[in-house]
Scaffold this motif. Structure first.
Motif, mmCIF file in Angstrom:
data_model
loop_
_atom_site.group_PDB
_atom_site.id
_atom_site.type_symbol
_atom_site.label_atom_id
_atom_site.label_comp_id
_atom_site.label_asym_id
_atom_site.label_seq_id
_atom_site.Cartn_x
_atom_site.Cartn_y
_atom_site.Cartn_z
ATOM 1 N N ARG A 181 12.530 4.747 5.220
ATOM 2 C CA ARG A 181 11.457 4.705 6.220
ATOM 3 C C ARG A 181 10.387 3.687 5.841
ATOM 4 O O ARG A 181 9.801 3.039 6.708
ATOM 5 C CB ARG A 181 10.864 6.091 6.422
ATOM 6 C CG ARG A 181 11.832 6.992 7.159
ATOM 7 C CD ARG A 181 11.219 8.270 7.583
ATOM 8 N NE ARG A 181 12.235 9.090 8.240
ATOM 9 C CZ ARG A 181 12.038 10.319 8.628
ATOM 10 N NH1 ARG A 181 10.849 10.891 8.441
ATOM 11 N NH2 ARG A 181 12.988 11.002 9.209
ATOM 12 N N THR A 204 15.343 8.957 2.017
ATOM 13 C CA THR A 204 14.732 8.889 3.343
ATOM 14 C C THR A 204 13.380 8.204 3.276
ATOM 15 O O THR A 204 13.062 7.347 4.112
ATOM 16 C CB THR A 204 14.601 10.305 3.947
ATOM 17 O OG1 THR A 204 15.904 10.896 4.046
ATOM 18 C CG2 THR A 204 13.941 10.259 5.318
ATOM 19 N N GLU A 262 11.796 0.262 6.761
ATOM 20 C CA GLU A 262 11.758 0.091 8.215
ATOM 21 C C GLU A 262 10.333 -0.180 8.688
ATOM 22 O O GLU A 262 10.108 -1.027 9.557
ATOM 23 C CB GLU A 262 12.292 1.338 8.920
ATOM 24 C CG GLU A 262 13.771 1.567 8.752
ATOM 25 C CD GLU A 262 14.205 2.964 9.186
ATOM 26 O OE1 GLU A 262 13.385 3.695 9.809
ATOM 27 O OE2 GLU A 262 15.350 3.330 8.899
ATOM 28 N N ALA A 287 4.077 5.806 7.851
ATOM 29 C CA ALA A 287 5.411 6.401 7.657
ATOM 30 C C ALA A 287 5.394 7.452 6.559
ATOM 31 O O ALA A 287 6.007 8.524 6.694
ATOM 32 C CB ALA A 287 6.428 5.303 7.325
ATOM 33 N N PHE A 308 6.015 11.444 7.292
ATOM 34 C CA PHE A 308 7.129 12.147 6.650
ATOM 35 C C PHE A 308 6.631 13.439 6.014
ATOM 36 O O PHE A 308 7.228 14.504 6.179
ATOM 37 C CB PHE A 308 7.812 11.274 5.593
ATOM 38 C CG PHE A 308 8.906 12.013 4.881
ATOM 39 C CD1 PHE A 308 10.189 12.033 5.386
ATOM 40 C CD2 PHE A 308 8.644 12.737 3.717
ATOM 41 C CE1 PHE A 308 11.199 12.750 4.755
ATOM 42 C CE2 PHE A 308 9.642 13.456 3.077
ATOM 43 C CZ PHE A 308 10.929 13.459 3.596
#
Length: 186
Positions: free
Chosen positions: A64, A60, A67, A85, A89
């Motif tokens: 992220r 993950t 992205e 990000a 998180f």
């Protein structure tokens, strides 16, 4: 929530509260209302639960990060987005961050090597951003570790009900990150 998801969530909470070694399959089963032996219909082992939690967390984070940086060619903006990000998180997934940091010692091979490889890939993604940017650091590797600590450390102290909102904390951590690498944020 499926039974498998409930089992993973219970394992995460118990690993964070008690530690991997002190948590039994019976504890996990009791947390979801299933007798210990029945858990094996849903998961192969306690080790598999830990591996899944840790690899899912790293996957993950890597996704992220990709992205976040995909939408800009500007190196400072890419770093800003990557740190945002990363910190978000860790603010939202404190248990995963805690277990990921504290239970690496509990992984057996080849799982330990797999998780360490994902962690190294994630660290390299920050190192690459620093190397390709107009930043002023003595050691790119140490700078990347410091940036990662901005999120990982936050996972130990940040609380939603705290003095600052998530957005305020993330903004400040991003500003710290940019200063750390000599970007002189606006």
């Amino acid at each position: 929530m499926t039974t498998g998801e409930a089992i993973r969530e219970a394992a995460l909470r118990l690993f964070a509260a008690r530690g991997y070694e002190a948590t039994t399959m019976a504890d996990i089963g009791a947390a979801v209302g299933i007798r210990g032996p029945s858990l094996y219909k849903h998961v192969a082992s306690k080790q598999d639960l830990l591996v899944e939690l840790m690899t899912r967390t790293m996957d993950t984070l890597i996704a992220r990060h990709r992205e976040a940086v995909a939408g800009s060619a500007d190196p400072v903006e890419r770093l800003r987005r990557a740190v945002d990000a990363h910190v978000r998180f860790h603010a939202r997934h404190r248990l995963e961050a805690f277990v990921g940091a504290s239970e690496l010692r509990s992984l057996t091979e080849p799982h330990r090597t797999t998780v360490l490889a994902r962690r190294a890939e994630y660290e390299r993604s920050f190192r690459t951003l620093i190397e390709r940017g107009p930043f002023d650091v003595g050691s790119v590797r140490l700078a990347s570790y410091a940036l990662l600590d901005l999120g990982m450390g936050l996972a130990t102290w940040y609380r939603e009900e705290g003095e600052l909102s998530e957005n305020e904390v993330v903004w400040q951590q991003v500003e710290f990150a940019l200063r750390l690498v000599g970007a002189h944020p606006a």
